[in-house]
Design a protein around this motif. Structure first.
Motif, mmCIF file in Angstrom:
data_model
loop_
_atom_site.group_PDB
_atom_site.id
_atom_site.type_symbol
_atom_site.label_atom_id
_atom_site.label_comp_id
_atom_site.label_asym_id
_atom_site.label_seq_id
_atom_site.Cartn_x
_atom_site.Cartn_y
_atom_site.Cartn_z
ATOM 1 N N ALA A 35 5.513 11.321 -4.241
ATOM 2 C CA ALA A 35 6.782 10.920 -4.888
ATOM 3 C C ALA A 35 7.288 9.575 -4.398
ATOM 4 O O ALA A 35 8.423 9.201 -4.683
ATOM 5 C CB ALA A 35 7.853 11.997 -4.744
ATOM 6 N N ASP A 36 6.454 8.838 -3.673
ATOM 7 C CA ASP A 36 6.881 7.537 -3.153
ATOM 8 C C ASP A 36 6.577 6.417 -4.142
ATOM 9 O O ASP A 36 5.623 6.493 -4.922
ATOM 10 C CB ASP A 36 6.179 7.232 -1.819
ATOM 11 C CG ASP A 36 4.658 7.313 -1.921
ATOM 12 O OD1 ASP A 36 4.154 8.201 -2.645
ATOM 13 O OD2 ASP A 36 3.986 6.484 -1.286
ATOM 14 N N GLU A 37 7.433 5.420 -4.091
ATOM 15 C CA GLU A 37 7.165 4.099 -4.660
ATOM 16 C C GLU A 37 6.872 4.074 -6.158
ATOM 17 O O GLU A 37 6.101 3.238 -6.620
ATOM 18 C CB GLU A 37 6.013 3.413 -3.894
ATOM 19 C CG GLU A 37 6.365 3.148 -2.450
ATOM 20 C CD GLU A 37 5.302 2.377 -1.703
ATOM 21 O OE1 GLU A 37 5.668 1.472 -0.947
ATOM 22 O OE2 GLU A 37 4.091 2.679 -1.854
ATOM 23 N N VAL A 38 7.476 4.967 -6.916
ATOM 24 C CA VAL A 38 7.424 4.773 -8.369
ATOM 25 C C VAL A 38 8.393 3.632 -8.665
ATOM 26 O O VAL A 38 9.571 3.712 -8.315
ATOM 27 C CB VAL A 38 7.836 6.053 -9.119
ATOM 28 C CG1 VAL A 38 7.960 5.771 -10.610
ATOM 29 C CG2 VAL A 38 6.816 7.144 -8.869
ATOM 30 N N GLY B 27 7.455 16.040 0.486
ATOM 31 C CA GLY B 27 7.255 14.735 -0.134
ATOM 32 C C GLY B 27 7.874 13.652 0.715
ATOM 33 O O GLY B 27 8.487 13.914 1.758
ATOM 34 N N TRP B 28 7.695 12.416 0.277
ATOM 35 C CA TRP B 28 8.351 11.277 0.944
ATOM 36 C C TRP B 28 9.822 11.270 0.556
ATOM 37 O O TRP B 28 10.240 12.015 -0.357
ATOM 38 C CB TRP B 28 7.653 9.971 0.550
ATOM 39 C CG TRP B 28 6.186 9.949 0.911
ATOM 40 C CD1 TRP B 28 5.142 10.074 0.056
ATOM 41 C CD2 TRP B 28 5.615 9.798 2.217
ATOM 42 N NE1 TRP B 28 3.945 10.017 0.743
ATOM 43 C CE2 TRP B 28 4.212 9.839 2.073
ATOM 44 C CE3 TRP B 28 6.142 9.643 3.506
ATOM 45 C CZ2 TRP B 28 3.326 9.723 3.136
ATOM 46 C CZ3 TRP B 28 5.259 9.514 4.584
ATOM 47 C CH2 TRP B 28 3.877 9.555 4.400
ATOM 48 N N ASP B 29 10.601 10.409 1.193
ATOM 49 C CA ASP B 29 12.059 10.497 1.035
ATOM 50 C C ASP B 29 12.536 10.253 -0.395
ATOM 51 O O ASP B 29 13.608 10.724 -0.787
ATOM 52 C CB ASP B 29 12.785 9.585 2.028
ATOM 53 C CG ASP B 29 12.332 8.143 2.017
ATOM 54 O OD1 ASP B 29 12.474 7.485 0.979
ATOM 55 O OD2 ASP B 29 11.854 7.659 3.057
ATOM 56 N N ALA C 261 10.912 11.041 6.057
ATOM 57 C CA ALA C 261 11.775 9.863 5.891
ATOM 58 C C ALA C 261 11.063 8.641 6.447
ATOM 59 O O ALA C 261 10.901 8.515 7.655
ATOM 60 C CB ALA C 261 13.091 10.097 6.617
ATOM 61 N N TRP C 262 10.630 7.745 5.551
ATOM 62 C CA TRP C 262 9.760 6.642 5.987
ATOM 63 C C TRP C 262 10.375 5.259 5.831
ATOM 64 O O TRP C 262 10.018 4.339 6.554
ATOM 65 C CB TRP C 262 8.425 6.698 5.219
ATOM 66 C CG TRP C 262 8.512 6.365 3.753
ATOM 67 C CD1 TRP C 262 8.855 7.215 2.752
ATOM 68 C CD2 TRP C 262 8.233 5.104 3.130
ATOM 69 N NE1 TRP C 262 8.804 6.567 1.544
ATOM 70 C CE2 TRP C 262 8.426 5.267 1.742
ATOM 71 C CE3 TRP C 262 7.824 3.848 3.611
ATOM 72 C CZ2 TRP C 262 8.229 4.221 0.828
ATOM 73 C CZ3 TRP C 262 7.627 2.813 2.706
ATOM 74 C CH2 TRP C 262 7.836 3.004 1.331
ATOM 75 N N GLN C 263 11.326 5.114 4.894
ATOM 76 C CA GLN C 263 11.706 3.738 4.563
ATOM 77 C C GLN C 263 12.573 3.077 5.616
ATOM 78 O O GLN C 263 12.504 1.873 5.799
ATOM 79 C CB GLN C 263 12.386 3.691 3.204
ATOM 80 C CG GLN C 263 11.448 4.171 2.108
ATOM 81 C CD GLN C 263 11.979 3.871 0.726
ATOM 82 O OE1 GLN C 263 12.013 2.723 0.303
ATOM 83 N NE2 GLN C 263 12.395 4.892 0.025
ATOM 84 N N TYR D 233 7.105 4.228 13.425
ATOM 85 C CA TYR D 233 6.029 5.218 13.431
ATOM 86 C C TYR D 233 4.909 4.928 12.442
ATOM 87 O O TYR D 233 4.043 5.778 12.233
ATOM 88 C CB TYR D 233 6.595 6.611 13.183
ATOM 89 C CG TYR D 233 7.385 7.191 14.356
ATOM 90 C CD1 TYR D 233 7.479 6.511 15.567
ATOM 91 C CD2 TYR D 233 8.017 8.423 14.254
ATOM 92 C CE1 TYR D 233 8.199 7.046 16.629
ATOM 93 C CE2 TYR D 233 8.726 8.968 15.316
ATOM 94 C CZ TYR D 233 8.815 8.272 16.504
ATOM 95 O OH TYR D 233 9.507 8.805 17.554
ATOM 96 N N TYR D 234 4.920 3.747 11.794
ATOM 97 C CA TYR D 234 3.794 3.383 10.923
ATOM 98 C C TYR D 234 2.763 2.641 11.783
ATOM 99 O O TYR D 234 2.997 1.512 12.210
ATOM 100 C CB TYR D 234 4.273 2.522 9.752
ATOM 101 C CG TYR D 234 4.605 3.325 8.513
ATOM 102 C CD1 TYR D 234 5.104 4.618 8.612
ATOM 103 C CD2 TYR D 234 4.406 2.804 7.238
ATOM 104 C CE1 TYR D 234 5.402 5.366 7.483
ATOM 105 C CE2 TYR D 234 4.705 3.535 6.097
ATOM 106 C CZ TYR D 234 5.204 4.822 6.229
ATOM 107 O OH TYR D 234 5.491 5.555 5.114
ATOM 108 N N LEU D 235 1.639 3.289 11.998
ATOM 109 C CA LEU D 235 0.682 2.748 12.959
ATOM 110 C C LEU D 235 -0.181 1.641 12.352
ATOM 111 O O LEU D 235 -1.053 1.102 13.038
ATOM 112 C CB LEU D 235 -0.183 3.870 13.543
ATOM 113 C CG LEU D 235 0.599 5.060 14.130
ATOM 114 C CD1 LEU D 235 -0.341 5.977 14.900
ATOM 115 C CD2 LEU D 235 1.755 4.624 15.016
HETATM 116 C C1 ACM Z 1 4.838 5.162 1.845
HETATM 117 O O1 ACM Z 1 4.672 4.448 2.824
HETATM 118 N N1 ACM Z 1 4.663 4.680 0.633
HETATM 119 C C2 ACM Z 1 5.218 6.554 1.971
#
Ligand code: ACM
Length: 635
Positions: free
Chosen positions: A443-446, A493-495, A512-514, A537-539
């Motif tokens: 569900a991310d980035e539409v 799902g993503w946020d 929650a990533w953004q 936390y994005y490696l």
């Molecule tokens: C993401 O980084 N598009 C979840």
């Protein structure tokens, strides 16, 4: 040997419009080169209105660019074809890996390999800051990572192997053998500290309901250690803790010792301690995935989000739709999917069979890790739509929207009945493979504006009174949620799941990533939330500002210290603490194409996230973490 080499130079401009890339293709073959097209894949993309010199742009899809040699040009052996452009979309290069990642030369119907150099930069001097870790030795001779909630060691003894006490029951012996096997896989070049017999120190297993689930205690008393636990997970964590202590004492006896008097009481800070792996952009083998799971288990992580699908490839066998892997798992010359990222000179393929997936899920379960499959919908679906073109609205104009990665019309269409038949079928097969409570549906980035020019979606909008992309996505996800519940599963799902009205919060888990602040807003809406902010936390993010450092940088520079220092509950008021389900490290693989880069990027930050998930905030200490982490395993 490769007969062509591409070098690229960035003009160090500060704006996207002025950003220029100069490309030089060296002809190292013994023939003149003419009539060729050069394809390369680069995260720095040429903008629609870029100004081009010395070549014609013949194709561009997401990171893939293809340039034709000018009419009449012939490059002699040893000569060069030089071309360039000014004006890029989205990303101004910040690091050497922002240029071409791989390249291909199309010549006389053949796809020829081209080796690719780092992106160079005008005026560069030196490498700039590199990833660093402090190298002071640890203060205490105790090795545990993550660090325990409570440790009071009164005396240290000789380095020792460990075995179960003679009257240990078979189930506890089997648990010890399982951890001994884990150590054997992780450290085949070291003595195994765990044995079933013939050891100086004996472990007494004590099941007690005075301990929380997942928690354990260790009481050291001469040649005996008592391991207290309430459940299988607590026993596993306690055995791994003992194995860590003894392993370090064998591996670095000048720094670490084995306790003979004292007490450790340990319990996780959060119940959800996860790592995610993107196997779409780069395909990781079953053995590599198992090794990552082994590393995670060694750090007491307990959830693995397997990112099995994305624009660049569908990686899970689905019986009902063999096209998904026959077509959707292969990209490159001659394929329905255009080559992207690494290895574009040949068809690049990979997927997991159902038997392989069952084996990975079983391997993880044996290590206390639950595997959460991610089927990324409705966006990030280029591979699905290449494999199953009947899922697209034939009347939607081509290129009517593009994702942030540059893929045109890449979302499943919520106005087409076949879309839901596809989701029902795929999710039923996925649920059959993965026993986890959650199925992650992306569900991310539409992109905002997606679907609005699709006549079939326009009918849906009219019928349901929907306005805008976010409301359409919410409508779609509510249907997906009903499908999952029909299979006995909950939606993760993503946020962005929460956008446009979101879904029913009950049982729903959002990553929650953004940005870090999202944790608070999403928990207030009633969702269960896992903190995985890109900024910490994005490696795949770079670990230093220097040009030479590999990685992406849209979320900034994530030094190991910054990753470690992030407090996942930092944005929550005192009364709200406890609302957070846990933490997740994300391993996105646009830039991570080899085990060497994987190790550079993932470690020690994976273990920093593991410690944030396990160790109470007041007991965390960056200097100690850095001193210990060099003895942790890598891929
Ligand atoms: C993401 O980084 N598009 C979840």
């Amino acid at each position: 040997m490769c007969h062509f080499r591409l070098e690229t130079r960035f003009n160090a401009a500060a704006t996207r419009e002025d950003t220029g890339l100069e490309m030089t293709l060296h002809n190292l073959s013994d023939r003149p080169l003419a009539g060729a097209r050069l394809g390369f894949s680069a995260q720095t993309r040429i903008a629609d209105d870029a100004v081009l010199r010395g070549a014609d742009l013949s194709l561009r899809t997401a990171s893939y660019h293809e340039f034709a040699m000018p009419e009449g040009m012939s490059v002699p052996p040893g000569g060069i074809w030089h071309f360039g452009f000014t004006g890029v979309a989205l990303h101004i290069p910040k690091h050497r890996c922002d240029g071409p990642k791989s390249a291909v030369l199309h010549l006389n119907g053949q796809a020829l390999p081209v080796s690719v150099g780092d992106l160079a930069r005008d005026g560069e001097t030196g490498t700039g800051a590199r990833k660093t870790l402090p190298d002071a030795p640890p203060d205490l001779p105790l090795f545990l990572q993550p660090w325990p909630a409570e440790a009071a060691i009164a005396a240290w003894g000789p380095t020792t192997h460990l075995a179960p006490a003679d009257d240990t029951d078979p189930d506890d012996r089997a648990a010890l053998a399982n951890v001994a096997a884990l150590h054997g896989r992780l450290f085949p070049d070291h003595t195994n500290p765990l044995r079933l017999d013939t050891a100086a120190t004996r472990i007494r297993f004590t099941r007690t309901d005075r301990i929380e689930p997942e928690a354990f205690s260790l009481d050291f008393d001469g040649a005996e250690v008592t391991l207290g636990f309430a459940d299988t997970a607590g026993r596993l964590h306690g055995l791994i803790a003992l194995a860590q202590i003894a392993h370090a004492a064998f591996a670095a006896p000048d720094l670490f010792r084995f306790p003979v008097a004292g007490h450790i009481a340990d319990a996780p800070r959060f119940g959800y301690r996860a790592a995610h792996l993107d196997v779409s952009r780069h395909f990781w083998t079953v053995d590599q995935v198992r090794r990552l799971l082994d590393c995670m288990a060694w750090a007491r992580m307990n959830r693995f989000q397997w990112h099995l699908t994305d624009d660049e490839g569908w990686r899970i066998e689905i019986d009902a739709y063999p096209e998904l892997t026959d077509i959707g798992a292969v990209r490159g010359p001659g394929c329905a999917l255009v080559g992207q990222l690494g290895h574009i000179d040949r068809p690049y393929a990979g997927h997991y069979t159902k038997d392989q997936i069952r084996a990975v899920v079983a391997h993880a379960a044996g290590l206390g890790i639950e595997v959460i499959p991610e089927i990324d919908i409705p966006g990030h679906a280029t591979a699905v739509l290449a494999a199953l073109p009947h899922l697209a609205d034939p009347d939607e104009p081509a290129d009517s929207y593009r994702s942030v990665q540059g893929f045109p019309n890449n979302a499943l269409n919520p106005g087409i009945p076949e879309t839901y038949k596809f989701i029902e079928t795929v999710m039923a097969e996925v649920a059959d493979l993965f026993p986890a409570r959650w199925i992650h549906v992306g569900a991310d980035e539409v992109p905002d504006g997606a679907w609005l020019r699709s006549p079939r979606v326009q009918v849906l909008m009219q019928r349901e009174g929907l306005q805008g992309t976010a409301q359409i996505q919410s409508h779609f996800l509510r249907r997906v949620q009903r499908i999952l519940r029909g299979l006995g599963r909950e939606l993760a799902g993503w946020d962005e799941v929460a956008h446009g009205g979101g879904v029913d919060q009950s049982g729903t888990l959002l990553i929650a990533w953004q940005k870090p602040e999202l944790v608070r807003g999403l928990t207030e809406l009633g969702y269960q939330v896992v903190a995985s902010p890109g900024q910490a936390y994005y490696l795949d993010m770079v670990q230093a500002d220097g040009w030479e450092e590999p990685g992406a940088s849209w979320a900034g520079t994530v030094t190991p210290e910054r990753c470690y220092a992030f407090d996942p509950e930092g944005g929550l008021a005192e009364a709200e603490r406890g609302a957070l389900a846990g933490v997740q490290a994300c391993i996105w693989c646009e830039h991570i194409l080899t085990p060497e880069v994987f190790n550079h990027m993932v470690f020690p930050r994976l273990y920093a996230v593991a410690e944030a998930g396990w160790t109470p905030q007041p007991a965390r200490d960056w200097q100690r973490f850095a001193a210990l982490t060099r003895y942790m395993p890598q891929l």
